[in-house]
Design a protein around this motif. Structure first.
Motif, mmCIF file in Angstrom:
data_model
loop_
_atom_site.group_PDB
_atom_site.id
_atom_site.type_symbol
_atom_site.label_atom_id
_atom_site.label_comp_id
_atom_site.label_asym_id
_atom_site.label_seq_id
_atom_site.Cartn_x
_atom_site.Cartn_y
_atom_site.Cartn_z
ATOM 1 N N LEU A 302 0.830 -1.203 0.000
ATOM 2 C CA LEU A 302 0.000 0.000 0.000
ATOM 3 C C LEU A 302 0.866 1.255 0.000
ATOM 4 C CD1 LEU A 302 -2.904 -1.053 2.370
ATOM 5 C CD2 LEU A 302 -2.587 -1.486 -0.075
ATOM 6 N N GLY A 303 2.046 1.126 0.618
ATOM 7 C CA GLY A 303 2.976 2.248 0.653
ATOM 8 C C GLY A 303 3.408 2.711 -0.739
ATOM 9 N N LEU A 304 3.515 1.763 -1.675
ATOM 10 C CA LEU A 304 3.923 2.117 -3.039
ATOM 11 C C LEU A 304 2.944 3.090 -3.680
ATOM 12 C CD1 LEU A 304 5.018 -1.382 -4.416
ATOM 13 C CD2 LEU A 304 6.469 0.462 -3.543
ATOM 14 N N PHE A 305 1.651 2.938 -3.324
ATOM 15 C CA PHE A 305 0.643 3.868 -3.849
ATOM 16 C C PHE A 305 0.663 5.173 -3.060
ATOM 17 C CE2 PHE A 305 -0.764 -0.288 -5.210
ATOM 18 C CZ PHE A 305 -1.175 -0.057 -6.510
ATOM 19 N N ALA A 306 0.740 5.036 -1.732
ATOM 20 C CA ALA A 306 0.669 6.213 -0.861
ATOM 21 C C ALA A 306 1.800 7.196 -1.177
ATOM 22 C CB ALA A 306 0.716 5.792 0.610
ATOM 23 N N GLU A 307 3.025 6.647 -1.362
ATOM 24 C CA GLU A 307 4.162 7.561 -1.557
ATOM 25 C C GLU A 307 4.098 8.283 -2.903
ATOM 26 O OE1 GLU A 307 7.603 4.277 -2.803
ATOM 27 O OE2 GLU A 307 6.907 4.485 -0.729
ATOM 28 N N ARG A 308 3.252 7.790 -3.798
ATOM 29 C CA ARG A 308 3.066 8.483 -5.083
ATOM 30 C C ARG A 308 1.769 9.297 -5.108
ATOM 31 N NH1 ARG A 308 5.910 3.911 -5.797
ATOM 32 N NH2 ARG A 308 7.774 4.123 -7.117
ATOM 33 N N GLY A 309 1.144 9.413 -3.965
ATOM 34 C CA GLY A 309 -0.071 10.231 -3.854
ATOM 35 C C GLY A 309 -1.275 9.644 -4.578
ATOM 36 N N ILE A 310 -1.301 8.313 -4.717
ATOM 37 C CA ILE A 310 -2.424 7.674 -5.415
ATOM 38 C C ILE A 310 -3.418 7.124 -4.390
ATOM 39 C CG2 ILE A 310 -3.091 5.810 -6.991
ATOM 40 C CD1 ILE A 310 -0.171 5.969 -8.083
#
Lengths: 368, 368
Positions: A302-310
């Protein structure tokens, strides 16, 4: 009592009807000009692509959004959408009859959803199972399939998402219908109701209303909304929580409408097809992802999405069915897979060790 | 391969889409102008009549006929009618929600007919019996009722006309749907069909086709089309003659479409209501007439229409239910009861000794 006036003179019915006729003629001319342009689109696509793709979900979404943005005036926007839906539906089916398979039977929410999406110029075929809906699209007998994915009204646990594990089909659209719970009975009055049947989820969705209006009446869980409606039909003094369609088909009285405690809940359906939609400007992407058990792994994903603001709009875990998919998650995020940020997140996810990722599709986001 | 051109330059998809967008905006503006005029019609009527009558079948028929007369271009006229049906339906329901009761269940031909007439902005309620349809309109719970009166597809003998004997309601419209017989089976191929079930009338309607394509296959009469479809679902190698809706709801394959021997047959439905339509320019009038037995009397009755040059479109005798109506006939003639010739014929008929006449209504004539 004074009538309507125009330039100080009373308007007659005949004046108004002449005005409406003139507008109707004008609309008619424009519809034909529009159809001619749509024919030319077919020609240009025929010249530029091996396979002409007539139906483009992203284009249809853009048309509806543009009209909604400029909308003002006395017609409700829902009625305007219905008119454009018929215009678009007629245009799409002008040269080639397009077809849709949906989870039947007819007149259920899934049928309503299919009509809401495609209009009445598409041919629609009811299918007995979600598997049959997918199969009809997979073998090419129909152009699209429609199946429920989240359905509070019919209370069914559906396995539409699981079917993507082995299917080459993609998600090419979502359809939303507002949840509506009603209280139905053969009796005419709330005071005659001795027992209330409803699916567990429906009883929960309406408990405040039931506490306020029928505090001392017994509530009984039913396996499905259809089963609850049958009880209301067959048992003296029984009522059911169900959709309006059950009132019609079982000749029950509508004792109360919209008894759900929270407004704005929705039933969600997916359109499945073979051709990926292009970006519409406001899209969602659905993916399926599996990985071996590992503490903190989901958090990392989930972090992969969060860190890209998705934004993630939905996440659901499913029991695995095969060894390949030990831990299976369905994730919906905002954005199109062709958006650089989304593409980057999806790639980063696929690159994680032990992860298997399948992109189910990107498609226009819907408002209710 | 050369693409479409405009003034010698290739047209791009973007050009065409800009053109379609501009037309859509224009249509949208016109829809709002139209809605404003419809609002003014309401004001003028409010100022001039005790009861504002929003829905006028004769006016709606005129709009559709005018558009049909001027129609040309690539969209099929049926699609254009569907678009206008939604425009009119939205306009009518702008200020007040109008309602329709129809003979259910949903997704049958009667439901299709109701939607064909009223569009999707009306609220529709399925009723279990024709009597219930009339009752809902009589007590004022709904604005209109829709019931079948001639139905070749569902093979039902309906008693809609009898219900007028004791009802204050009038006929305020007719709806026609084309008859479509199909051959349905669980099997995929005609050569697998071992037995064909169908309603007597359906078997008769298709006998040439059956003789040509399945000459040696046994044909069995069923009580109804629904019963035939159930046989096709449950019996190995069976096929049924039925409408497309049965294919959907029973998951049968469509082995052959349109197997009826004569094209242009129609199922007919009546719209019942409380407010008589005015002349639309092309109307029909339905009457009920009874008389004592008397040789040559029916001939005399029909002569009253013939000598005034009025065509009869339908005549049906029904067994009497009360002494008042010893010999009961339902007669449809061309023209509106306000047309002088028709009025004269109806008066002459009522003046005959021993005759009781009841005018059921005048309403716009429909093409298929």
């Amino acid at each position: 009592m004074s009538g309507a006036e125009l330039n100080g003179k009373p308007i007659t019915l005949a004046d108004l009807r002449d005005g409406i006729d003139a507008i109707d003629d004008h609309i008619h001319d424009l519809l034909m000009q529009r159809a001619e342009l749509v024919e030319k689109v077919g020609e240009v696509k025929g010249a530029s692509a091996a396979q002409a793709v007539y139906y483009r979900p992203e284009r249809e979404a853009q048309i509806h959004r543009r009209i909604e943005a400029r909308h003002h005036g006395p017609l409700p926007i829902e009625a305007v959408h219905r008119i454009y839906r018929e215009i678009i539906s007629a245009s799409l089916n002008m040269e080639k009859q397009l077809t849709v398979a949906y989870l039947g039977p007819e007149a259920t929410f899934t049928h309503q959803a299919a009509i809401k999406q495609f209009g009445s110029s598409f041919h629609m075929y009811a299918q007995p199972t979600i598997d049959a809906v997918f199969h009809e699209v997979e073998v090419g007998r129909v152009n699209f399939g429609v199946a429920p994915v989240e359905n509070s009204n019919e209370g069914a646990v559906t396995h539409t998402l699981d079917r993507f594990v082995d299917s080459p089909l993609i998600v090419c659209g979502e359809i939303l219908l507002p949840v509506q719970h009603n209280l139905l009975s053969r009796r005419d009055s709330l005071s005659d109701v001795k027992r209330i049947y409803g699916h567990r989820r429906a009883l929960a969705d309406c408990h405040q209303w039931l506490d306020a209006h029928l505090p001392h009446v017994e509530r009984v869980e039913s396996e499905s909304t259809a089963a609850a409606a049958l009880k209301a039909r067959d048992e003296e003094g029984a009522a059911a929580i169900a959709g309006e369609y059950a009132a019609d088909s079982m000749s029950l009285n509508l004792l109360a409408e919209h008894i759900e405690d929270r407004a704005g809940q929705e039933n969600r359906f997916l359109v499945v097809g073979r051709i990926p939609p292009k970006p519409s400007g406001d899209d969602k992407t659905s993916i399926m992802v599996s990985f071996q058990d590992h503490p903190g792994f989901l958090h990392k994903v989930l972090g992969l999405f969060a860190e890209r603001g998705i934004n993630l709009t939905r996440i659901e875990s499913r029991p695995s069915q095969t060894r390949t998919w030990d831990y299976l998650f369905f994730i919906d995020c905002e954005g199109h897979q062709d958006d650089p940020r989304v593409a980057e997140a999806l790639q980063a996810l696929a690159d994680l060790p032990g992860v298997t990722e399948k992109i189910l599709g990107s498609y226009p986001k819907r408002a209710l």
